[in-house]
Motif scaffolding. Structure first.
Motif, mmCIF file in Angstrom:
data_model
loop_
_atom_site.group_PDB
_atom_site.id
_atom_site.type_symbol
_atom_site.label_atom_id
_atom_site.label_comp_id
_atom_site.label_asym_id
_atom_site.label_seq_id
_atom_site.Cartn_x
_atom_site.Cartn_y
_atom_site.Cartn_z
ATOM 1 N N ASP A 62 0.814 -1.214 0.000
ATOM 2 C CA ASP A 62 0.000 0.000 0.000
ATOM 3 C C ASP A 62 0.849 1.266 0.000
ATOM 4 N N ALA A 63 2.066 1.167 0.563
ATOM 5 C CA ALA A 63 2.939 2.342 0.618
ATOM 6 C C ALA A 63 4.386 1.900 0.832
ATOM 7 N N LEU A 64 5.286 2.764 0.392
ATOM 8 C CA LEU A 64 6.720 2.587 0.601
ATOM 9 C C LEU A 64 7.095 3.404 1.825
ATOM 10 N N ALA A 65 7.699 2.774 2.811
ATOM 11 C CA ALA A 65 8.043 3.450 4.067
ATOM 12 C C ALA A 65 9.537 3.744 4.093
ATOM 13 N N GLY A 66 9.907 4.956 3.687
ATOM 14 C CA GLY A 66 11.305 5.367 3.665
ATOM 15 C C GLY A 66 11.767 5.765 5.050
ATOM 16 N N LEU A 67 12.863 5.153 5.511
ATOM 17 C CA LEU A 67 13.373 5.445 6.846
ATOM 18 C C LEU A 67 14.272 6.678 6.819
ATOM 19 N N GLU A 68 14.127 7.491 7.860
ATOM 20 C CA GLU A 68 14.932 8.708 8.030
ATOM 21 C C GLU A 68 16.400 8.326 8.146
ATOM 22 N N LEU A 87 5.791 7.063 2.323
ATOM 23 C CA LEU A 87 5.692 7.582 3.682
ATOM 24 C C LEU A 87 7.099 7.884 4.156
ATOM 25 N N PHE A 88 7.213 8.852 5.052
ATOM 26 C CA PHE A 88 8.507 9.256 5.586
ATOM 27 C C PHE A 88 8.528 8.889 7.061
ATOM 28 N N VAL A 89 9.359 7.910 7.414
ATOM 29 C CA VAL A 89 9.369 7.364 8.768
ATOM 30 C C VAL A 89 10.482 8.017 9.576
ATOM 31 N N LEU A 101 4.798 9.121 13.767
ATOM 32 C CA LEU A 101 6.061 8.461 13.481
ATOM 33 C C LEU A 101 6.316 8.495 11.974
ATOM 34 N N ALA A 102 5.250 8.318 11.213
ATOM 35 C CA ALA A 102 5.352 8.308 9.749
ATOM 36 C C ALA A 102 4.527 9.449 9.185
ATOM 37 N N GLU A 103 5.164 10.233 8.338
ATOM 38 C CA GLU A 103 4.479 11.353 7.686
ATOM 39 C C GLU A 103 4.027 10.927 6.305
ATOM 40 N N GLY A 104 2.929 11.511 5.857
ATOM 41 C CA GLY A 104 2.441 11.237 4.511
ATOM 42 C C GLY A 104 1.198 10.375 4.469
ATOM 43 N N GLY A 105 0.728 9.931 5.606
ATOM 44 C CA GLY A 105 -0.488 9.115 5.638
ATOM 45 C C GLY A 105 -0.490 8.191 6.835
ATOM 46 N N ASP A 106 -1.642 7.588 7.059
ATOM 47 C CA ASP A 106 -1.783 6.647 8.163
ATOM 48 C C ASP A 106 -1.081 5.336 7.834
ATOM 49 N N VAL A 107 -0.680 4.614 8.868
ATOM 50 C CA VAL A 107 -0.043 3.311 8.676
ATOM 51 C C VAL A 107 -0.943 2.162 9.113
ATOM 52 N N GLU A 108 -1.941 2.444 9.928
ATOM 53 C CA GLU A 108 -2.787 1.382 10.467
ATOM 54 C C GLU A 108 -3.449 0.572 9.362
ATOM 55 N N ALA A 137 0.699 -1.159 11.384
ATOM 56 C CA ALA A 137 1.201 -1.438 10.041
ATOM 57 C C ALA A 137 1.458 -2.927 9.864
ATOM 58 N N LEU A 138 1.312 -3.386 8.645
ATOM 59 C CA LEU A 138 1.581 -4.769 8.276
ATOM 60 C C LEU A 138 2.864 -4.771 7.450
ATOM 61 N N ILE A 139 3.905 -5.387 7.979
ATOM 62 C CA ILE A 139 5.211 -5.336 7.319
ATOM 63 C C ILE A 139 5.824 -6.724 7.311
ATOM 64 N N GLU A 140 6.181 -7.177 6.120
ATOM 65 C CA GLU A 140 6.851 -8.460 5.957
ATOM 66 C C GLU A 140 8.220 -8.325 5.313
ATOM 67 N N ARG A 141 8.432 -7.207 4.559
ATOM 68 C CA ARG A 141 9.654 -7.086 3.774
ATOM 69 C C ARG A 141 10.285 -5.713 3.927
ATOM 70 N N ALA A 142 11.595 -5.707 3.722
ATOM 71 C CA ALA A 142 12.357 -4.464 3.635
ATOM 72 C C ALA A 142 13.258 -4.583 2.413
ATOM 73 N N LEU A 143 13.548 -3.443 1.825
ATOM 74 C CA LEU A 143 14.383 -3.387 0.632
ATOM 75 C C LEU A 143 15.457 -2.335 0.849
ATOM 76 N N CYS A 144 16.714 -2.713 0.615
ATOM 77 C CA CYS A 144 17.810 -1.765 0.766
ATOM 78 C C CYS A 144 18.689 -1.770 -0.476
ATOM 79 N N VAL A 145 19.548 -0.785 -0.568
ATOM 80 C CA VAL A 145 20.485 -0.713 -1.679
ATOM 81 C C VAL A 145 21.716 -1.565 -1.372
ATOM 82 N N ILE A 146 22.289 -1.383 -0.172
ATOM 83 C CA ILE A 146 23.534 -2.079 0.167
ATOM 84 C C ILE A 146 23.373 -2.858 1.477
ATOM 85 N N ASP A 147 23.667 -4.144 1.411
ATOM 86 C CA ASP A 147 23.777 -4.993 2.600
ATOM 87 C C ASP A 147 25.260 -5.085 2.924
#
Length: 178
Positions: A62-68, A87-89, A101-108, A137-147
């Motif tokens: 439903d949304a991409l949650a970008g971490l600060e 969303l901006f977390v 905690l998250a800007e740009g919309g609700d997470v519930e 929020a319902l979260i199962e996955r995270a995506l990063c550029v560099i591990d």
């Protein structure tokens, strides 16, 4: 992981630094990827976001949650190329105004894909996911550029989070040698 050797080489050349750096986890590293050097370059940022697209589930986000802070520009650009809202977390909820905690919309009750730039131990992602889950929020996955290959995927798996990365540090180093 992606197989874009040219992008890996460009990220390495643009952002790899050597010296002594204390990471968020407290670990001292002798090399560092300054992600802001590739995230502040609009052409490079778009290339990274386009490489991330195949890792975004076709359904169920439903949304991409970008971490600060580093995950936010990535989430914005990825939002541009996918059409999925961003969303901006924050690291912690504001104590004024909306107190979110998250800007740009609700997470519930929303299915979020967490977006991060670099993952080392996974601590920042895990903390953010736990706070977002506490807010429904319902979260199962995270995506990063560099591990950074320092235990992040296992740590996150222990928290029921599947981490996908575009590149590992080994990928970037190998690409730089070509």
């Amino acid at each position: 992981m992606t197989t874009d050797t040219e992008l890996a080489r460009d990220i390495y050349r643009r952002s790899h630094l050597t010296g002594e750096f204390t990471l968020r986890s407290g670990v001292v590293a002798h090399e560092y990827f300054d992600k802001y050097l590739f995230e502040s370059d609009p052409v490079m940022l778009r290339r990274v976001a386009e490489a991330m697209v195949p890792h975004v589930p076709a359904h169920g986000v439903d949304a991409l949650a970008g971490l600060e802070t580093g995950g936010i520009p990535l989430a914005v650009m990825l939002s541009q190329v996918t059409g999925i809202p961003a969303l901006f977390v924050r690291k912690e909820a504001k104590t004024y105004g909306t107190c979110r905690l998250a800007e740009g919309g609700d997470v519930e009750a929303r299915r979020l894909l967490v977006i991060e730039d670099v993952v080392t131990s996974g601590g920042a992602v895990l903390e953010a996911v736990l706070e977002l889950r506490n807010r429904g929020a319902l979260i199962e996955r995270a995506l990063c550029v560099i591990d950074r290959e320092a235990g992040g995927p296992k740590s996150l798996a222990d928290g029921d989070i599947d981490l996908q990365s575009l590149f590992t540090m080994s990928d970037l180093k190998a690409a730089a040698q070509r």
